[in-house]
Design a protein around this motif. Structure first.
Motif, PDB file in Angstrom:
ATOM      1  N   PHE A  66       1.175  -1.030   0.055  1.00  0.00           N
ATOM      2  CA  PHE A  66       0.383   0.192   0.245  1.00  0.00           C
ATOM      3  C   PHE A  66       0.779   1.134   0.201  1.00  0.00           C
ATOM      4  CE2 PHE A  66      -2.480  -2.837   2.190  1.00  0.00           C
ATOM      5  CZ  PHE A  66      -3.720  -3.282   1.577  1.00  0.00           C
ATOM      6  N   CYS A  67       0.559   2.114  -0.680  1.00  0.00           N
ATOM      7  CA  CYS A  67       0.954   3.554  -0.394  1.00  0.00           C
ATOM      8  C   CYS A  67      -0.053   4.300  -0.817  1.00  0.00           C
ATOM      9  CB  CYS A  67       2.401   3.622  -1.671  1.00  0.00           C
ATOM     10  SG  CYS A  67       2.997   5.178  -1.761  1.00  0.00           S
ATOM     11  N   VAL A  68       0.751   5.520  -0.105  1.00  0.00           N
ATOM     12  CA  VAL A  68      -0.810   7.150  -0.380  1.00  0.00           C
ATOM     13  C   VAL A  68       0.416   8.129  -0.999  1.00  0.00           C
ATOM     14  CG1 VAL A  68      -0.916   9.290   0.576  1.00  0.00           C
ATOM     15  CG2 VAL A  68      -0.924   7.046   2.024  1.00  0.00           C
ATOM     16  N   ASP A  69      -0.168   8.125  -2.008  1.00  0.00           N
ATOM     17  CA  ASP A  69      -0.080   8.907  -3.580  1.00  0.00           C
ATOM     18  C   ASP A  69      -0.775  10.081  -3.759  1.00  0.00           C
ATOM     19  OD1 ASP A  69       2.280   7.047  -4.457  1.00  0.00           O
ATOM     20  OD2 ASP A  69      -0.032   5.800  -5.316  1.00  0.00           O
ATOM     21  N   LEU A  86      -5.205   5.876  -1.851  1.00  0.00           N
ATOM     22  CA  LEU A  86      -4.070   5.243  -1.385  1.00  0.00           C
ATOM     23  C   LEU A  86      -4.103   3.833  -2.472  1.00  0.00           C
ATOM     24  CD1 LEU A  86      -3.583   3.246   1.126  1.00  0.00           C
ATOM     25  CD2 LEU A  86      -5.625   2.605   1.741  1.00  0.00           C
ATOM     26  N   SER A  87      -3.082   3.808  -2.118  1.00  0.00           N
ATOM     27  CA  SER A  87      -3.282   3.026  -3.958  1.00  0.00           C
ATOM     28  C   SER A  87      -2.805   1.755  -3.531  1.00  0.00           C
ATOM     29  CB  SER A  87      -1.758   3.523  -4.606  1.00  0.00           C
ATOM     30  OG  SER A  87      -2.237   4.581  -5.196  1.00  0.00           O
ATOM     31  N   PHE A  88      -3.019  -0.023  -4.190  1.00  0.00           N
ATOM     32  CA  PHE A  88      -2.589  -1.244  -3.919  1.00  0.00           C
ATOM     33  C   PHE A  88      -2.902  -1.851  -4.553  1.00  0.00           C
ATOM     34  CE2 PHE A  88      -6.772  -1.663  -2.336  1.00  0.00           C
ATOM     35  CZ  PHE A  88      -7.438  -3.063  -2.915  1.00  0.00           C
ATOM     36  N   GLY A  89      -2.070  -2.929  -5.242  1.00  0.00           N
ATOM     37  CA  GLY A  89      -2.375  -3.928  -5.965  1.00  0.00           C
ATOM     38  C   GLY A  89      -2.031  -5.088  -5.300  1.00  0.00           C
ATOM     39  N   THR A  90      -2.261  -6.437  -6.401  1.00  0.00           N
ATOM     40  CA  THR A  90      -1.789  -7.741  -5.888  1.00  0.00           C
ATOM     41  C   THR A  90      -0.874  -8.380  -7.026  1.00  0.00           C
ATOM     42  OG1 THR A  90      -3.697  -9.428  -7.228  1.00  0.00           O
ATOM     43  CG2 THR A  90      -4.365  -8.474  -5.296  1.00  0.00           C
ATOM     44  N   ALA A  91      -0.383  -9.279  -6.506  1.00  0.00           N
ATOM     45  CA  ALA A  91       0.707 -10.101  -7.287  1.00  0.00           C
ATOM     46  C   ALA A  91      -0.112 -10.572  -8.243  1.00  0.00           C
ATOM     47  CB  ALA A  91       1.131 -11.691  -6.721  1.00  0.00           C
ATOM     48  N   GLN A 125     -11.629   1.957   5.971  1.00  0.00           N
ATOM     49  CA  GLN A 125     -11.138   3.332   6.858  1.00  0.00           C
ATOM     50  C   GLN A 125     -10.373   3.329   6.906  1.00  0.00           C
ATOM     51  OE1 GLN A 125     -11.964  -0.378   9.463  1.00  0.00           O
ATOM     52  NE2 GLN A 125     -14.181  -0.241   9.892  1.00  0.00           N
ATOM     53  N   THR A 126      -8.632   2.846   6.496  1.00  0.00           N
ATOM     54  CA  THR A 126      -7.216   2.991   6.703  1.00  0.00           C
ATOM     55  C   THR A 126      -7.494   4.337   5.908  1.00  0.00           C
ATOM     56  OG1 THR A 126      -6.539   0.626   6.622  1.00  0.00           O
ATOM     57  CG2 THR A 126      -4.954   2.379   6.525  1.00  0.00           C
ATOM     58  N   ALA A 127      -8.291   4.331   4.473  1.00  0.00           N
ATOM     59  CA  ALA A 127      -7.691   5.413   3.093  1.00  0.00           C
ATOM     60  C   ALA A 127      -8.530   6.612   4.105  1.00  0.00           C
ATOM     61  CB  ALA A 127      -8.578   5.517   2.211  1.00  0.00           C
ATOM     62  N   VAL A 135      -9.264   5.694  -3.155  1.00  0.00           N
ATOM     63  CA  VAL A 135      -8.697   4.624  -3.690  1.00  0.00           C
ATOM     64  C   VAL A 135      -7.752   4.442  -4.539  1.00  0.00           C
ATOM     65  CG1 VAL A 135      -8.600   1.548  -2.765  1.00  0.00           C
ATOM     66  CG2 VAL A 135      -8.855   3.651  -1.319  1.00  0.00           C
ATOM     67  N   ALA A 136      -7.215   3.469  -4.959  1.00  0.00           N
ATOM     68  CA  ALA A 136      -6.639   3.306  -6.287  1.00  0.00           C
ATOM     69  C   ALA A 136      -6.096   1.588  -6.488  1.00  0.00           C
ATOM     70  CB  ALA A 136      -5.831   3.989  -6.760  1.00  0.00           C
ATOM     71  N   PHE A 137      -6.515   1.144  -7.775  1.00  0.00           N
ATOM     72  CA  PHE A 137      -6.701  -0.262  -8.036  1.00  0.00           C
ATOM     73  C   PHE A 137      -5.510   0.199  -8.916  1.00  0.00           C
ATOM     74  CE2 PHE A 137     -11.496  -0.154  -6.747  1.00  0.00           C
ATOM     75  CZ  PHE A 137     -10.994  -0.243  -5.324  1.00  0.00           C
ATOM     76  N   THR A 138      -4.122  -0.859  -8.190  1.00  0.00           N
ATOM     77  CA  THR A 138      -2.821  -0.213  -9.591  1.00  0.00           C
ATOM     78  C   THR A 138      -1.717  -1.602  -9.367  1.00  0.00           C
ATOM     79  OG1 THR A 138      -1.703   1.826 -10.348  1.00  0.00           O
ATOM     80  CG2 THR A 138      -2.387   1.275  -7.978  1.00  0.00           C
ATOM     81  N   TYR A 139      -0.968  -0.667  -9.639  1.00  0.00           N
ATOM     82  CA  TYR A 139       0.890  -1.923  -9.832  1.00  0.00           C
ATOM     83  C   TYR A 139       0.293  -2.825 -10.612  1.00  0.00           C
ATOM     84  CZ  TYR A 139       0.749   1.250  -5.407  1.00  0.00           C
ATOM     85  OH  TYR A 139       1.286   1.783  -4.428  1.00  0.00           O
TER      86      TYR A 139
END
Length: 177
Positions: A66-69, A86-91, A125-127, A135-139
């Motif tokens: 996770f990263c705040v961008d 708030l950005s995140f992705g998966t493998a 909640q974190t965002a 929140v961005a679904f990315t990476y």
């Protein structure tokens, strides 16, 4: 969309968008790759797997980080300028882009790359607690973790937080709806 819900081991979530074939395999109907799987096999994305007579998403609730961008880092125009996302992705990934900046994540075949665990509600909640308007679904392409992304989007929208999917849109029409 097949939503049969057998009990799944931890780290696996029932996948949508698949059907059984006459030859006994299961076909994933999420993206145009139409992966046809025997028991234990994974799709080209690596995160959608046949387990018994079901298809599961193996990365539900598990992020590569996770990263705040700043929102300006995303490919958007005039979307909450000056705000944080708030950005995140998966493998895994269903694409094979030669210019991929995140190839180590998107082509990972090691599930231990998924170090951060978070439920959709925890992400929302974190965002909110970090003051992120979105929140961005990315990476990697979020199409492959559609069930996780959709549940997270619902949790975010319930908190008044917008969502962004950074995607190439390589998805079948039914799943796109």
């Amino acid at each position: 969309m097949n939503t049969e819900n057998a009990e799944q081991p931890e780290g696996q979530h029932p996948a949508y968008y698949w059907h059984r074939l006459e030859d006994g395999r299961i076909q994933c109907d999420l993206c145009p790759r139409d992966c046809r799987l025997n028991d234990g096999q994974r799709g080209a994305c690596f995160v959608r797997q046949r387990v018994g007579d079901e298809m599961v998403l193996t990365t539900y609730g598990r992020s590569s980080g996770f990263c705040v961008d700043p929102i300006e880092k995303k490919p958007l125009n005039h979307f909450y300028p000056g705000s944080s996302v708030l950005s995140f992705g998966t493998a895994g990934c269903n694409l094979a882009c030669k210019f991929c900046q995140n190839w180590d994540i998107s082509k990972s075949r090691e599930m231990d790359r998924l170090q951060d665990q978070a439920s959709p509600a925890a992400i929302a909640q974190t965002a909110q607690s970090l003051g992120c308007k979105s929140v961005a679904f990315t990476y990697n392409d979020p199409i492959i973790f559609a069930e996780y992304a959709m549940d997270t989007a619902d949790a975010c929208h319930a908190q008044g937080i917008q969502t962004v999917a950074v995607t190439a849109g390589y998805v079948h029409a039914e799943a796109r709806r």
